[in-house]
Each structure stands twice: as structure tokens, then as C-alpha cells.
Design a protein around this motif. Structure first.
Motif, PDB file in Angstrom:
ATOM      1  N   LEU A 232       0.661  -1.553  -0.321  1.00 37.69           N
ATOM      2  CA  LEU A 232      -0.305   0.268   0.013  1.00 37.69           C
ATOM      3  C   LEU A 232       0.544   1.874   0.218  1.00 37.69           C
ATOM      4  CD1 LEU A 232      -2.258   1.243   0.229  1.00 37.69           C
ATOM      5  CD2 LEU A 232      -2.741   0.997   2.310  1.00 37.69           C
ATOM      6  N   CYS A 233       1.470   1.048   0.975  1.00 38.84           N
ATOM      7  CA  CYS A 233       3.101   2.393   0.636  1.00 38.84           C
ATOM      8  C   CYS A 233       3.198   2.680  -0.425  1.00 38.84           C
ATOM      9  CB  CYS A 233       3.972   2.168   2.173  1.00 38.84           C
ATOM     10  SG  CYS A 233       2.705   2.138   4.182  1.00 38.84           S
ATOM     11  N   ASN A 234       3.750   1.527  -0.898  1.00 43.22           N
ATOM     12  CA  ASN A 234       4.445   1.653  -2.390  1.00 43.22           C
ATOM     13  C   ASN A 234       4.022   1.679  -3.415  1.00 43.22           C
ATOM     14  OD1 ASN A 234       7.317   1.801  -1.296  1.00 43.22           O
ATOM     15  ND2 ASN A 234       6.690  -0.897  -0.585  1.00 43.22           N
ATOM     16  N   VAL A 235       2.445   2.513  -3.961  1.00 42.70           N
ATOM     17  CA  VAL A 235       1.702   1.961  -4.883  1.00 42.70           C
ATOM     18  C   VAL A 235       2.286   3.169  -6.144  1.00 42.70           C
ATOM     19  CG1 VAL A 235      -0.934   3.093  -5.751  1.00 42.70           C
ATOM     20  CG2 VAL A 235      -0.815   1.084  -3.292  1.00 42.70           C
ATOM     21  N   GLU A 236       3.211   4.246  -4.976  1.00 44.53           N
ATOM     22  CA  GLU A 236       3.407   5.331  -6.601  1.00 44.53           C
ATOM     23  C   GLU A 236       4.390   4.727  -6.989  1.00 44.53           C
ATOM     24  OE1 GLU A 236       3.354   9.728  -4.323  1.00 44.53           O
ATOM     25  OE2 GLU A 236       4.453   8.190  -2.904  1.00 44.53           O
ATOM     26  N   THR A 237       5.150   3.672  -6.893  1.00 45.37           N
ATOM     27  CA  THR A 237       6.309   2.693  -7.204  1.00 45.37           C
ATOM     28  C   THR A 237       5.799   2.139  -8.262  1.00 45.37           C
ATOM     29  OG1 THR A 237       6.880   1.510  -5.608  1.00 45.37           O
ATOM     30  CG2 THR A 237       7.470   3.508  -5.504  1.00 45.37           C
ATOM     31  N   ILE A 238       4.489   1.928  -8.288  1.00 47.03           N
ATOM     32  CA  ILE A 238       4.491   0.411  -9.139  1.00 47.03           C
ATOM     33  C   ILE A 238       3.792   0.796 -10.332  1.00 47.03           C
ATOM     34  CG2 ILE A 238       2.452  -1.328  -9.446  1.00 47.03           C
ATOM     35  CD1 ILE A 238       1.349  -0.946  -6.928  1.00 47.03           C
ATOM     36  N   PRO A 239       4.367   0.570 -11.120  1.00 50.64           N
ATOM     37  CA  PRO A 239       5.008   0.273 -12.694  1.00 50.64           C
ATOM     38  C   PRO A 239       3.351   0.441 -13.703  1.00 50.64           C
ATOM     39  CG  PRO A 239       7.027  -1.709 -12.652  1.00 50.64           C
ATOM     40  CD  PRO A 239       6.085  -1.426 -11.102  1.00 50.64           C
ATOM     41  N   LEU A 240       2.625  -0.763 -13.242  1.00 53.84           N
ATOM     42  CA  LEU A 240       1.963  -0.795 -13.802  1.00 53.84           C
ATOM     43  C   LEU A 240       0.279   0.766 -13.571  1.00 53.84           C
ATOM     44  CD1 LEU A 240       0.978  -4.545 -13.990  1.00 53.84           C
ATOM     45  CD2 LEU A 240       1.475  -3.658 -15.860  1.00 53.84           C
ATOM     46  N   LYS A 241       0.449   1.337 -12.571  1.00 48.64           N
ATOM     47  CA  LYS A 241       0.241   2.252 -11.934  1.00 48.64           C
ATOM     48  C   LYS A 241      -0.860   2.564 -12.714  1.00 48.64           C
ATOM     49  CE  LYS A 241       0.902   5.837 -10.813  1.00 48.64           C
ATOM     50  NZ  LYS A 241       1.957   6.991  -9.568  1.00 48.64           N
ATOM     51  N   ARG A 242      -0.080   3.532 -14.153  1.00 44.47           N
ATOM     52  CA  ARG A 242      -0.938   4.608 -14.845  1.00 44.47           C
ATOM     53  C   ARG A 242      -2.402   3.848 -15.800  1.00 44.47           C
ATOM     54  NH1 ARG A 242       0.761   4.258 -20.041  1.00 44.47           N
ATOM     55  NH2 ARG A 242      -0.219   6.629 -20.105  1.00 44.47           N
ATOM     56  N   VAL A 283     -14.865  -6.457 -20.915  1.00 47.48           N
ATOM     57  CA  VAL A 283     -15.643  -7.332 -19.620  1.00 47.48           C
ATOM     58  C   VAL A 283     -14.119  -8.468 -19.827  1.00 47.48           C
ATOM     59  CG1 VAL A 283     -16.552  -8.777 -18.181  1.00 47.48           C
ATOM     60  CG2 VAL A 283     -17.676  -7.081 -19.255  1.00 47.48           C
ATOM     61  N   GLN A 284     -14.670  -9.691 -20.607  1.00 50.82           N
ATOM     62  CA  GLN A 284     -13.264 -10.488 -20.599  1.00 50.82           C
ATOM     63  C   GLN A 284     -11.718 -10.497 -21.058  1.00 50.82           C
ATOM     64  OE1 GLN A 284     -14.564 -13.724 -19.587  1.00 50.82           O
ATOM     65  NE2 GLN A 284     -16.222 -11.909 -19.262  1.00 50.82           N
ATOM     66  N   ALA A 285     -11.492  -9.031 -21.281  1.00 51.07           N
ATOM     67  CA  ALA A 285      -9.637  -8.847 -22.027  1.00 51.07           C
ATOM     68  C   ALA A 285      -9.016  -7.955 -20.582  1.00 51.07           C
ATOM     69  CB  ALA A 285      -9.888  -8.017 -23.058  1.00 51.07           C
ATOM     70  N   LEU A 286      -8.783  -8.090 -20.344  1.00 52.42           N
ATOM     71  CA  LEU A 286      -7.200  -7.904 -19.435  1.00 52.42           C
ATOM     72  C   LEU A 286      -6.897  -6.312 -18.900  1.00 52.42           C
ATOM     73  CD1 LEU A 286      -4.179  -9.899 -19.586  1.00 52.42           C
ATOM     74  CD2 LEU A 286      -5.444 -10.500 -17.182  1.00 52.42           C
ATOM     75  N   GLY A 287      -7.413  -5.667 -19.995  1.00 54.23           N
ATOM     76  CA  GLY A 287      -7.342  -4.241 -20.367  1.00 54.23           C
ATOM     77  C   GLY A 287      -6.241  -3.976 -21.621  1.00 54.23           C
ATOM     78  N   LYS A 288      -6.528  -2.983 -21.992  1.00 53.41           N
ATOM     79  CA  LYS A 288      -5.218  -2.772 -23.314  1.00 53.41           C
ATOM     80  C   LYS A 288      -4.167  -2.221 -23.128  1.00 53.41           C
ATOM     81  CE  LYS A 288      -9.251  -1.040 -26.832  1.00 53.41           C
ATOM     82  NZ  LYS A 288      -9.472   0.297 -27.210  1.00 53.41           N
ATOM     83  N   GLY A 289      -4.456  -1.485 -21.557  1.00 46.67           N
ATOM     84  CA  GLY A 289      -3.216  -1.009 -21.326  1.00 46.67           C
ATOM     85  C   GLY A 289      -2.270  -1.735 -20.351  1.00 46.67           C
ATOM     86  N   PHE A 290      -2.877  -2.654 -19.925  1.00 44.53           N
ATOM     87  CA  PHE A 290      -2.611  -3.783 -19.586  1.00 44.53           C
ATOM     88  C   PHE A 290      -1.605  -5.135 -20.900  1.00 44.53           C
ATOM     89  CE2 PHE A 290      -0.873  -6.954 -16.450  1.00 44.53           C
ATOM     90  CZ  PHE A 290      -0.673  -8.325 -16.667  1.00 44.53           C
ATOM     91  N   THR A 291      -2.423  -5.207 -21.254  1.00 41.60           N
ATOM     92  CA  THR A 291      -2.128  -5.965 -23.072  1.00 41.60           C
ATOM     93  C   THR A 291      -0.880  -5.382 -23.940  1.00 41.60           C
ATOM     94  OG1 THR A 291      -4.291  -6.423 -23.406  1.00 41.60           O
ATOM     95  CG2 THR A 291      -2.327  -6.053 -25.122  1.00 41.60           C
ATOM     96  N   GLU A 292      -0.636  -3.824 -23.115  1.00 38.48           N
ATOM     97  CA  GLU A 292       0.285  -3.946 -24.672  1.00 38.48           C
ATOM     98  C   GLU A 292       1.762  -3.615 -23.697  1.00 38.48           C
ATOM     99  OE1 GLU A 292      -2.255   0.181 -26.826  1.00 38.48           O
ATOM    100  OE2 GLU A 292      -1.489   0.187 -24.851  1.00 38.48           O
ATOM    101  N   TYR A 293       1.604  -3.202 -21.828  1.00 39.90           N
ATOM    102  CA  TYR A 293       2.593  -2.923 -20.953  1.00 39.90           C
ATOM    103  C   TYR A 293       3.331  -4.706 -21.304  1.00 39.90           C
ATOM    104  CZ  TYR A 293       4.748  -3.591 -16.810  1.00 39.90           C
ATOM    105  OH  TYR A 293       6.341  -4.196 -16.378  1.00 39.90           O
ATOM    106  N   ALA A 294       2.227  -6.074 -21.005  1.00 42.58           N
ATOM    107  CA  ALA A 294       2.670  -7.212 -21.032  1.00 42.58           C
ATOM    108  C   ALA A 294       3.600  -7.394 -22.486  1.00 42.58           C
ATOM    109  CB  ALA A 294       1.620  -7.791 -21.273  1.00 42.58           C
ATOM    110  N   LYS A 296       5.510  -5.122 -24.649  1.00 37.84           N
ATOM    111  CA  LYS A 296       6.557  -4.974 -24.514  1.00 37.84           C
ATOM    112  C   LYS A 296       7.263  -5.399 -23.301  1.00 37.84           C
ATOM    113  CE  LYS A 296       4.825  -0.503 -25.982  1.00 37.84           C
ATOM    114  NZ  LYS A 296       4.523   1.164 -25.157  1.00 37.84           N
ATOM    115  N   LYS A 297       6.712  -5.775 -22.409  1.00 38.05           N
ATOM    116  CA  LYS A 297       7.844  -6.492 -20.952  1.00 38.05           C
ATOM    117  C   LYS A 297       8.067  -7.667 -21.842  1.00 38.05           C
ATOM    118  CE  LYS A 297       9.279  -5.515 -16.810  1.00 38.05           C
ATOM    119  NZ  LYS A 297      10.507  -5.166 -16.780  1.00 38.05           N
TER     120      LYS A 297
END
Length: 302
Positions: A232-242, A283-294, A296-297
Motif C-alpha cells: 500500500l505504501c509503495n503504490v506510487e512506485t508500481i509500474p502498472l499504476k498508470r 469484460v473478458q479482456a485484461l485491458g488494452k493498457g495491460f496488454t500493451e505493457y505485457a 513490451k515487457k
């Protein structure tokens, strides 16, 4: 300085200062015996704190952290008491074997220059360490792990605490407070025997309650709660935050406009919810943002 209370944790002035260290500061300053007494009379302070409303929108990430931190800490204390009382109920009969008499020594003895410097450093700290000594042999299979939580009880208060563990209702003798009935401490390293075990305790509590001979009782451990609070205290540093917060849906809009798009104006406004879900991939997707991140990563095999 005393550990920050729940009220301090939730004030806006403190919103930028919640750190993982506050977990142990709060535990060390815990009025454990009072909570134990309140449990026996059906007064649930945790339930009362949980009734405070949490907003649907937050000013910032730090605002989010400062509102959830006290609830996380309250739940941690409630779980520790619940698990201890469950064990006591299963045990039945006398609870005397939960207590071990120990000699307690501070770890900053001496009068040389180095020790004077150490005392100067201690003035600016909220915690200090004490070492436990005992002539009793360690019970078979006993072992002490890092992050275990213990209670140091003055000899004259031991019978009262034992009565509370038996589920009896007890009223504090002075100003309806049990604050001077115990000191809460925790371990930082693992040890196979009690003799020589070091506990980290509140410096203020030690000055008020600490004596050379006390009774030790193990309360329990809650590693999961510690991990949750640290995360919780490190939420700011989570790469997936945006991506999790929907910032990738901004499309050049102002922050105010983006927040309006991300958060439905009304809980009943299903149209906006459906639109937002569609933007995120359905509803069934992980989200476009997450998909794009995955993509690239990680590579395809991962």
C-alpha cells in the motif's frame, strides 16, 4: 516521539508521510490490553473505525494511501487478537503456560564516548531494543521467527491479563485505561531459543512500563498484513499504476477531463461504465493498457 495514531494517519497533513515503518510504529504503540478488554465486553473499536466512509475519488495517490493505512492497521490488530483468543478458547483451563518470566535488559549499557553517542541517537528514535534472559530451558520445538509479536507484562499485571484471556470482564483500576499493563515488542531476526532474544519496543512505553523482571507472552504474527501495508505504501512506485488507474485513456485531455472519463459520475450510469469497459478491451479482456505493457515487457514464450 510516540507512534502515529489512526487519526494522524488519516489527516491530510500526514498524507505524504505514510511509510512501511509506520506498520511497526503502530504495533509498538498498540494498547493491546485495552483492546483485549473491549473484546470481552463486545466493544469492537475496529468495527467503529471501519464505518468511516471512504471516498470514491482521491486527490492523489498519497491521499489514497493515508485513508487506507489506518484501516489496514486496525484490521491487523483485530486479527491478532482474534487468533490469540481462538487459541485460548481451544486450550481451555488455565492460561499460565502462555506466560514466561524473563529478565529484561536494555541493549545500550555503558558510559564511554561511543555509548554517549548512542544515547544521543536514541533521543531521535521512537524505538529501542531490549534483550530477554531466562534460565528456563526452551520447550521442545519452540522457535522464534522474525516479525513475531510479543507482549511484555509487568509482574503485578500478569493475573489481570490472564483473566482477560479467559474471557472475563475486567475494568481498569485507573482512569479506565490499561495503557500501562504491557509493552508490545516484535522480533527482527530468527532465534531458536528464548534466552538472548531481542525485541524492538516503543522507547516511550519502555520508559513508562519497563522493568528488569517481566512476563513474556507471544501474541502471534501476521506477515500477510505486513506485506499488504508495505505494498500500500509503495503504490506510487508500481509500474502498472498508470494502466490500473486508467491514465492511458487520457488521449491528451486535461487531468480533470480524464478523471471525468475514468470515473462514472453516477453508480447508476451504466452507459458510461459500458463505454469505459469497451475502451479497456471488454469484460473478458485484461485491458488494452495491460496488454500493451505485457507485449513490451515479455516475449511470447513468457
Amino acid at each position: 516521539a510516540p507512534a502515529k495514531s489512526e487519526d494522524a494517519l488519516s489527516t491530510s497533513s500526514f498524507a505524504s508521510n505514510v511509510t512501511p515503518d509506520d506498520f511497526w510504529k503502530n504495533i509498538r504503540d498498540w494498547d493491546f490490553v485495552s483492546d483485549l478488554a473491549n473484546t470481552n465486553i463486545g466493544k469492537d473499536e475496529t468495527a467503529l473505525s471501519m464505518k468511516k466512509p471512504i471516498p470514491e475519488k482521491f486527490i492523489s495517490v498519497r491521499h489514497y494511501i493515508s485513508l487506507w493505512a489506518p484501516l489496514c492497521l486496525a484490521e491487523t490488530r483485530a486479527q491478532l487478537i482474534s487468533e490469540l483468543m481462538t487459541s485460548c478458547n481451544q486450550m481451555g483451563g488455565s492460561k499460565a503456560n502462555l506466560f514466561t518470566q524473563v529478565e529484561v535488559e536494555t541493549t545500550w549499557k555503558g558510559g564511554g564516548r561511543k555509548d554517549r553517542n548512542l544515547h544521543a541517537d536514541l533521543i531521535n528514535m521512537d524505538a529501542c531494543s531490549v534483550m530477554l534472559k531466562t534460565r528456563e530451558r526452551t520447550r521442545g520445538g519452540s522457535q522464534y521467527f522474525a516479525n513475531d509479536v510479543f507482549c511484555l507484562i509487568p509482574t503485578e499485571c500478569k493475573d489481570t491479563v490472564e483473566m482477560l484471556l479467559n474471557g472475563k470482564q475486567v475494568t481498569a483500576a485507573e482512569d479506565a485505561s490499561f495503557r500501562k499493563y504491557c509493552i508490545i515488542g516484535h522480533t527482527e531476526v530468527q532465534r531458536k531459543e528464548l534466552n538472548g532474544l531481542i525485541l524492538k519496543v516503543s522507547k516511550r512505553k519502555w520508559a513508562q512500563v519497563g522493568t528488569s523482571s517481566m512476563f513474556l507472552m507471544k501474541i502471534g504474527a501476521n506477515i500477510t498484513a505486513l506485506r499488504e501495508f508495505t505494498a500500500l505504501c509503495n503504490v506510487e512506485t508500481i509500474p502498472l499504476k498508470r494502466y490500473l488507474l486508467g491514465h492511458h485513456l487520457d488521449d491528451g485531455k486535461t487531468k480533470k477531463e480524464a478523471m471525468t472519463t475514468m470515473v462514472p459520475a453516477s453508480r447508476d450510469d451504466h452507459t458510461q461504465k459500458e463505454k469505459l469497459l469497451k475502451q479497456m478491451g471488454g469484460v473478458q479482456a485484461l485491458g488494452k493498457g495491460f496488454t500493451e505493457y505485457a507485449q513490451k515487457k515479455f516475449n511470447h514464450s513468457q
